[in-house]
Design a protein around this motif. Sequence first.
Motif, PDB file in Angstrom:
ATOM      1  N   LEU A   1      37.289  25.136  36.539  1.00  0.00           N
ATOM      2  CA  LEU A   1      35.943  25.609  35.841  1.00  0.00           C
ATOM      3  C   LEU A   1      35.754  27.215  35.775  1.00  0.00           C
ATOM      4  CD1 LEU A   1      33.698  22.899  37.879  1.00  0.00           C
ATOM      5  CD2 LEU A   1      34.031  23.146  35.688  1.00  0.00           C
ATOM      6  N   LEU A   2      36.284  27.860  36.829  1.00  0.00           N
ATOM      7  CA  LEU A   2      36.087  29.202  36.978  1.00  0.00           C
ATOM      8  C   LEU A   2      37.000  29.726  35.560  1.00  0.00           C
ATOM      9  CD1 LEU A   2      36.731  30.070  40.640  1.00  0.00           C
ATOM     10  CD2 LEU A   2      34.676  30.568  39.362  1.00  0.00           C
ATOM     11  N   ALA A   3      38.226  29.110  35.420  1.00  0.00           N
ATOM     12  CA  ALA A   3      38.917  29.595  34.386  1.00  0.00           C
ATOM     13  C   ALA A   3      38.315  29.264  32.771  1.00  0.00           C
ATOM     14  CB  ALA A   3      40.303  28.843  34.350  1.00  0.00           C
ATOM     15  N   MET A   4      37.572  28.111  32.914  1.00  0.00           N
ATOM     16  CA  MET A   4      36.860  27.818  31.734  1.00  0.00           C
ATOM     17  C   MET A   4      35.729  28.777  31.349  1.00  0.00           C
ATOM     18  SD  MET A   4      36.644  23.658  31.402  1.00  0.00           S
ATOM     19  CE  MET A   4      35.937  23.676  29.774  1.00  0.00           C
ATOM     20  N   ALA A   5      34.822  29.012  32.522  1.00  0.00           N
ATOM     21  CA  ALA A   5      33.718  29.980  32.232  1.00  0.00           C
ATOM     22  C   ALA A   5      34.355  31.450  32.364  1.00  0.00           C
ATOM     23  CB  ALA A   5      32.796  29.879  33.604  1.00  0.00           C
ATOM     24  N   GLY A   6      35.291  31.744  32.718  1.00  0.00           N
ATOM     25  CA  GLY A   6      35.901  33.208  32.746  1.00  0.00           C
ATOM     26  C   GLY A   6      36.552  33.403  31.139  1.00  0.00           C
ATOM     27  N   GLY A   7      36.796  32.216  30.570  1.00  0.00           N
ATOM     28  CA  GLY A   7      37.227  32.538  29.073  1.00  0.00           C
ATOM     29  C   GLY A   7      36.332  32.727  28.203  1.00  0.00           C
ATOM     30  N   SER A   8      35.343  31.963  28.519  1.00  0.00           N
ATOM     31  CA  SER A   8      33.891  32.102  27.691  1.00  0.00           C
ATOM     32  C   SER A   8      33.309  33.317  27.977  1.00  0.00           C
ATOM     33  CB  SER A   8      33.227  30.953  28.013  1.00  0.00           C
ATOM     34  OG  SER A   8      31.737  30.906  27.376  1.00  0.00           O
ATOM     35  N   ALA A   9      33.362  33.891  29.157  1.00  0.00           N
ATOM     36  CA  ALA A   9      32.846  35.111  29.454  1.00  0.00           C
ATOM     37  C   ALA A   9      33.230  36.229  28.987  1.00  0.00           C
ATOM     38  CB  ALA A   9      32.456  35.481  30.961  1.00  0.00           C
ATOM     39  N   ARG A  10      34.742  36.148  29.064  1.00  0.00           N
ATOM     40  CA  ARG A  10      35.553  37.493  28.453  1.00  0.00           C
ATOM     41  C   ARG A  10      35.509  37.354  26.834  1.00  0.00           C
ATOM     42  NH1 ARG A  10      40.538  39.595  30.364  1.00  0.00           N
ATOM     43  NH2 ARG A  10      41.391  40.898  28.625  1.00  0.00           N
ATOM     44  N   VAL A  11      35.139  36.442  26.138  1.00  0.00           N
ATOM     45  CA  VAL A  11      34.841  36.598  24.670  1.00  0.00           C
ATOM     46  C   VAL A  11      33.712  37.339  24.673  1.00  0.00           C
ATOM     47  CG1 VAL A  11      34.433  35.110  22.889  1.00  0.00           C
ATOM     48  CG2 VAL A  11      36.315  34.542  24.165  1.00  0.00           C
ATOM     49  N   ARG A  12      32.612  36.902  25.361  1.00  0.00           N
ATOM     50  CA  ARG A  12      31.460  37.607  25.240  1.00  0.00           C
ATOM     51  C   ARG A  12      31.589  39.101  25.612  1.00  0.00           C
ATOM     52  NH1 ARG A  12      30.448  32.369  25.499  1.00  0.00           N
ATOM     53  NH2 ARG A  12      28.679  31.466  24.716  1.00  0.00           N
ATOM     54  N   VAL A  13      32.215  39.276  26.671  1.00  0.00           N
ATOM     55  CA  VAL A  13      32.335  40.872  27.005  1.00  0.00           C
ATOM     56  C   VAL A  13      33.158  41.674  26.045  1.00  0.00           C
ATOM     57  CG1 VAL A  13      33.441  42.258  28.963  1.00  0.00           C
ATOM     58  CG2 VAL A  13      31.997  40.301  29.694  1.00  0.00           C
ATOM     59  N   GLU A  14      34.061  40.967  25.502  1.00  0.00           N
ATOM     60  CA  GLU A  14      34.927  41.572  24.328  1.00  0.00           C
ATOM     61  C   GLU A  14      34.176  42.323  23.322  1.00  0.00           C
ATOM     62  OE1 GLU A  14      38.311  39.082  24.275  1.00  0.00           O
ATOM     63  OE2 GLU A  14      39.304  40.231  25.578  1.00  0.00           O
ATOM     64  N   GLU A  15      33.238  41.053  22.958  1.00  0.00           N
ATOM     65  CA  GLU A  15      32.297  41.478  21.707  1.00  0.00           C
ATOM     66  C   GLU A  15      31.747  42.775  22.207  1.00  0.00           C
ATOM     67  OE1 GLU A  15      30.150  37.997  21.045  1.00  0.00           O
ATOM     68  OE2 GLU A  15      31.865  36.796  20.313  1.00  0.00           O
ATOM     69  N   VAL A  16      30.928  42.786  23.485  1.00  0.00           N
ATOM     70  CA  VAL A  16      30.230  44.157  23.681  1.00  0.00           C
ATOM     71  C   VAL A  16      31.111  45.166  23.731  1.00  0.00           C
ATOM     72  CG1 VAL A  16      29.038  44.905  25.729  1.00  0.00           C
ATOM     73  CG2 VAL A  16      28.607  42.481  25.240  1.00  0.00           C
ATOM     74  N   LEU A  17      32.313  45.092  24.286  1.00  0.00           N
ATOM     75  CA  LEU A  17      32.952  46.220  24.562  1.00  0.00           C
ATOM     76  C   LEU A  17      33.614  46.885  23.139  1.00  0.00           C
ATOM     77  CD1 LEU A  17      35.515  45.083  27.495  1.00  0.00           C
ATOM     78  CD2 LEU A  17      33.423  46.882  27.460  1.00  0.00           C
ATOM     79  N   SER A  18      33.634  46.071  22.343  1.00  0.00           N
ATOM     80  CA  SER A  18      34.160  46.502  20.823  1.00  0.00           C
ATOM     81  C   SER A  18      33.288  47.496  20.343  1.00  0.00           C
ATOM     82  CB  SER A  18      34.378  45.298  19.953  1.00  0.00           C
ATOM     83  OG  SER A  18      33.251  44.577  19.622  1.00  0.00           O
ATOM     84  N   ALA A  19      31.761  47.290  20.582  1.00  0.00           N
ATOM     85  CA  ALA A  19      30.668  48.278  20.100  1.00  0.00           C
ATOM     86  C   ALA A  19      31.300  49.674  20.886  1.00  0.00           C
ATOM     87  CB  ALA A  19      29.565  47.856  20.280  1.00  0.00           C
ATOM     88  N   PHE A  20      31.735  49.659  21.858  1.00  0.00           N
ATOM     89  CA  PHE A  20      31.963  50.979  22.662  1.00  0.00           C
ATOM     90  C   PHE A  20      33.302  51.397  22.474  1.00  0.00           C
ATOM     91  CE2 PHE A  20      28.416  48.853  24.675  1.00  0.00           C
ATOM     92  CZ  PHE A  20      27.458  49.896  25.009  1.00  0.00           C
TER      93      PHE A  20
END
Length: 189
Positions: A57-76
Amino acid sequence: MAGARLAGVAAFAASEGNDGTWFSDRGAGPASWDDAFMADELGGSQPPAMLGNLTFLLAMAGGSARVRVEEVLSAFGIGMRGLGILAHIAAEPDLSYSALARRSNVTVQTMTASIKALQTSGHIAPRNPTQAGRAARLLLTPHGQQTLAAVDQSIAAVSDSWLPLDADERRTLASLLGKVVRATVERTA
């Protein structure tokens, strides 16, 4: 401080091999959470055995969170490894390249390339010029501090919109995940 909040994710964020994909993105398993539940003989739904596995479950949630974080980071203009480096330096300014590499589970050569990119973009600078036989120490520049603070706010806003948790549940989850991440960082430091 933004770095203090983000420092807990730094080891995971900066490490190699964390591609952030869901297991279904690689062709195995269900394509969505709803598809992951199977109907039992009585017509009800039962989660597959893996949905009771905390690490899974941590791996699944982490993968989903990572995609969202990477979207934010791309703007910076930075990536996950860059975020990890900035967060580590904010939390512990006297870390050497070697210590950063160990905490990020990458080679010193990979870390050196990442640090050079962050220096070129103006996020970090050497504390003192490197002298033969002495470890290079890094610090966040004002631009790096501003970027880290803005990233922290942007990621927090994503968490507010993405996680179906109330404020108390978020604090509890953050506390528990922080404990797990700190233990992970301590084992690799």
